[in-house]
Design a protein around this motif. Structure first.
Motif, PDB file in Angstrom:
ATOM      1  N   ALA A  14       1.061  -9.105  -7.977  1.00 19.06           N
ATOM      2  CA  ALA A  14       1.215  -7.867  -8.004  1.00 19.06           C
ATOM      3  C   ALA A  14      -0.534  -7.306  -8.090  1.00 19.06           C
ATOM      4  O   ALA A  14      -0.576  -5.987  -8.217  1.00 19.06           O
ATOM      5  N   ALA A  15      -1.525  -8.059  -8.288  1.00 18.77           N
ATOM      6  CA  ALA A  15      -2.621  -7.744  -8.279  1.00 18.77           C
ATOM      7  C   ALA A  15      -3.201  -6.892  -7.073  1.00 18.77           C
ATOM      8  O   ALA A  15      -4.197  -6.017  -7.010  1.00 18.77           O
ATOM      9  N   ARG A  16      -2.745  -7.209  -5.673  1.00 17.81           N
ATOM     10  CA  ARG A  16      -3.208  -6.429  -4.807  1.00 17.81           C
ATOM     11  C   ARG A  16      -1.837  -6.450  -3.777  1.00 17.81           C
ATOM     12  O   ARG A  16      -0.914  -6.921  -3.850  1.00 17.81           O
ATOM     13  N   GLY A  17      -2.513  -5.949  -2.413  1.00 22.73           N
ATOM     14  CA  GLY A  17      -1.405  -6.124  -1.372  1.00 22.73           C
ATOM     15  C   GLY A  17      -0.181  -5.252  -1.642  1.00 22.73           C
ATOM     16  O   GLY A  17      -0.054  -4.247  -2.352  1.00 22.73           O
ATOM     17  N   ILE A  18       1.028  -5.945  -1.068  1.00 24.21           N
ATOM     18  CA  ILE A  18       2.324  -5.387  -1.206  1.00 24.21           C
ATOM     19  C   ILE A  18       2.708  -5.310  -2.753  1.00 24.21           C
ATOM     20  O   ILE A  18       3.260  -4.195  -3.028  1.00 24.21           O
ATOM     21  N   GLY A  19       2.572  -6.331  -3.334  1.00 22.92           N
ATOM     22  CA  GLY A  19       2.727  -6.376  -4.783  1.00 22.92           C
ATOM     23  C   GLY A  19       2.178  -5.221  -5.390  1.00 22.92           C
ATOM     24  O   GLY A  19       2.787  -4.678  -6.565  1.00 22.92           O
ATOM     25  N   PHE A  20       1.117  -4.849  -5.212  1.00 26.63           N
ATOM     26  CA  PHE A  20       0.277  -3.783  -6.209  1.00 26.63           C
ATOM     27  C   PHE A  20       0.709  -2.580  -5.785  1.00 26.63           C
ATOM     28  O   PHE A  20       1.017  -1.926  -6.641  1.00 26.63           O
ATOM     29  N   SER A  21       1.160  -2.401  -4.395  1.00 26.63           N
ATOM     30  CA  SER A  21       1.898  -1.009  -3.985  1.00 26.63           C
ATOM     31  C   SER A  21       3.303  -0.951  -4.808  1.00 26.63           C
ATOM     32  O   SER A  21       3.660   0.042  -5.022  1.00 26.63           O
ATOM     33  N   ILE A  22       4.084  -2.037  -4.854  1.00 29.83           N
ATOM     34  CA  ILE A  22       5.387  -2.075  -5.667  1.00 29.83           C
ATOM     35  C   ILE A  22       5.206  -1.950  -7.057  1.00 29.83           C
ATOM     36  O   ILE A  22       5.838  -0.885  -7.470  1.00 29.83           O
ATOM     37  N   ALA A  23       4.124  -2.231  -7.717  1.00 27.73           N
ATOM     38  CA  ALA A  23       3.962  -2.064  -8.991  1.00 27.73           C
ATOM     39  C   ALA A  23       3.457  -0.438  -9.420  1.00 27.73           C
ATOM     40  O   ALA A  23       4.007  -0.069 -10.130  1.00 27.73           O
ATOM     41  N   GLU A  24       2.798  -0.078  -8.150  1.00 30.83           N
ATOM     42  CA  GLU A  24       2.258   1.485  -8.318  1.00 30.83           C
ATOM     43  C   GLU A  24       3.497   2.324  -8.080  1.00 30.83           C
ATOM     44  O   GLU A  24       3.473   3.150  -9.008  1.00 30.83           O
ATOM     45  N   ALA A  25       4.330   1.941  -7.286  1.00 36.15           N
ATOM     46  CA  ALA A  25       5.517   2.632  -7.028  1.00 36.15           C
ATOM     47  C   ALA A  25       6.432   2.771  -8.408  1.00 36.15           C
ATOM     48  O   ALA A  25       6.960   3.869  -8.735  1.00 36.15           O
ATOM     49  N   PHE A  26       6.871   1.550  -8.960  1.00 35.33           N
ATOM     50  CA  PHE A  26       7.540   1.358 -10.346  1.00 35.33           C
ATOM     51  C   PHE A  26       7.091   2.262 -11.272  1.00 35.33           C
ATOM     52  O   PHE A  26       7.660   3.240 -11.970  1.00 35.33           O
ATOM     53  N   LYS A 217       3.652   1.006   1.342  1.00 37.27           N
ATOM     54  CA  LYS A 217       4.467   1.789   0.939  1.00 37.27           C
ATOM     55  C   LYS A 217       5.772   1.744   1.577  1.00 37.27           C
ATOM     56  O   LYS A 217       6.861   2.184   0.601  1.00 37.27           O
ATOM     57  N   SER A 218       6.136   1.514   2.687  1.00 35.16           N
ATOM     58  CA  SER A 218       7.384   1.270   3.108  1.00 35.16           C
ATOM     59  C   SER A 218       8.083   0.137   2.688  1.00 35.16           C
ATOM     60  O   SER A 218       9.524   0.208   2.488  1.00 35.16           O
ATOM     61  N   ILE A 219       7.558  -0.984   2.128  1.00 38.89           N
ATOM     62  CA  ILE A 219       8.166  -1.913   1.401  1.00 38.89           C
ATOM     63  C   ILE A 219       8.332  -1.584   0.009  1.00 38.89           C
ATOM     64  O   ILE A 219       9.561  -1.800  -0.666  1.00 38.89           O
ATOM     65  N   SER A 220       7.538  -0.781  -0.602  1.00 41.27           N
ATOM     66  CA  SER A 220       7.614  -0.509  -1.977  1.00 41.27           C
ATOM     67  C   SER A 220       8.798   0.775  -2.182  1.00 41.27           C
ATOM     68  O   SER A 220       9.517   0.707  -3.137  1.00 41.27           O
TER      69      SER A 220
END
Ligand SMILES: NC(=O)c1ccc[n+]([C@@H]2O[C@H](COP(=O)([O-])OP(=O)(O)OC[C@H]3O[C@@H](n4cnc5c(N)ncnc54)[C@H](OP(=O)(O)O)[C@@H]3O)[C@@H](O)[C@H]2O)c1
Length: 247
Positions: A14-26, A217-220
């Protein structure tokens, strides 16, 4: 009251990319958010970025294939917060080459990080979730795991394996109120896809009905939905987010 206030969500890679976006969303939805990634420096940077918005975020550096370290982290989180609600298995890598020329080490490392890493994190968290009698696991697979791809036999096999693992764990954990689903992204703008040659990108865009690459963002957004009460009767599914590329 925000949608995930009081919840604890862990995201790997989650430090970057899709994982980071998911972390930001939660985190922005109120969850205490735990970032796990392999590089200590990237974890610290990601945590700092999200903490600057006053989100409740902590980070750990770990390799998802290191079962002892993952176990230690999950135990520490449980000791600190008393529960874990959501795990997103997102860490993943590629080592592309044609099957004929693929080195065994490239096969092994991709299967290890993508598939075995997902298995390890799922197994370690399951001990906690089964005791709690609730929880949500979301595995990030890929449409390549459904359709295969030239030059990605290792990646496709690992992502196909994640889909089968998702179904098996959904069957094993369902009676304890634990839901397990997978998300299969198509072609999303991140560091992973930045390295693709222009002619490949043009070919993909031509084949995608929505004629554009996807946004993280579509994934998160889908992760938030799958982790929420609104999705409480959905388990064992693989949901594509690919602009219609595979249908
Ligand atoms: N981008 C796409 O179009 C796309 C499409 C379909 C599926 N996906 C899947 O979505 C997930 C995220 O992709 P992404 O594009 O966001 O990738 P990314 O930008 O490369 O980010 C992946 C993150 O995972 C970390 N990581 C790598 N190996 C790890 C390990 N052993 N343990 C812990 N962390 C590790 C990476 O750290 P380092 O960079 O420091 O190695 C990086 O921070 C992956 O599972 C990928 O297969 C992506």
């Amino acid at each position: 009251m925000r949608r995930f206030d009081g919840k604890v969500a862990i995201i790997t890679g989650a430090a970057r990319g899709i994982g980071f976006s998911i972390a930001e969303a939660f985190a922005s939805a109120g969850a205490t958010t735990v970032i796990i990634d392999i590089s200590e420096k990237s974890v610290q940077e990601a945590v700092r970025k999200l903490q600057s918005f006053e989100y409740k975020v902590i980070g750990f550096n770990a390799d998802v294939t290191d079962g002892n370290r993952i176990d230690e982290i999950f135990k520490e989180i449980t000791a600190r917060y008393g529960h874990i609600d959501i795990l997103i298995n997102n860490a993943g890598i590629t080592r592309d080459s044609l099957l004929m020329k693929m080195k065994e080490e490239d096969w092994d490392i991709v299967l290890n990080v993508n598939l075995k890493g997902t298995f390890i994190c799922t197994q370690k968290i399951s001990r906690i979730l089964l005791k709690q009698k609730k929880g949500v696991i979301i595995n990030i697979t890929s449409i390549i795991g459904l359709m295969g791809n030239v030059g990605q036999a290792n990646y496709a096999a690992s992502k196909g394996g994640i889909i089968a693992l998702t179904k098996s764990s959904a069957k094993e954990f369902g009676s304890r109120n634990i839901r397990v689903n997978a998300i299969a992204p198509g072609f999303i703008e991140t560091e992973m896809t930045k390295v693709l040659p222009e002619e490949i990108v043009i070919k993909y865009l031509d084949a995608i009905p929505l004629k554009r690459m996807g946004r993280t963002k579509s994934i998160s957004d889908l992760c938030l939905f799958l982790a929420s009460e609104e999705a409480d009767y959905i388990t064992g599914q693989t949901i594509q987010v690919d602009g219609g590329l595979l249908m």
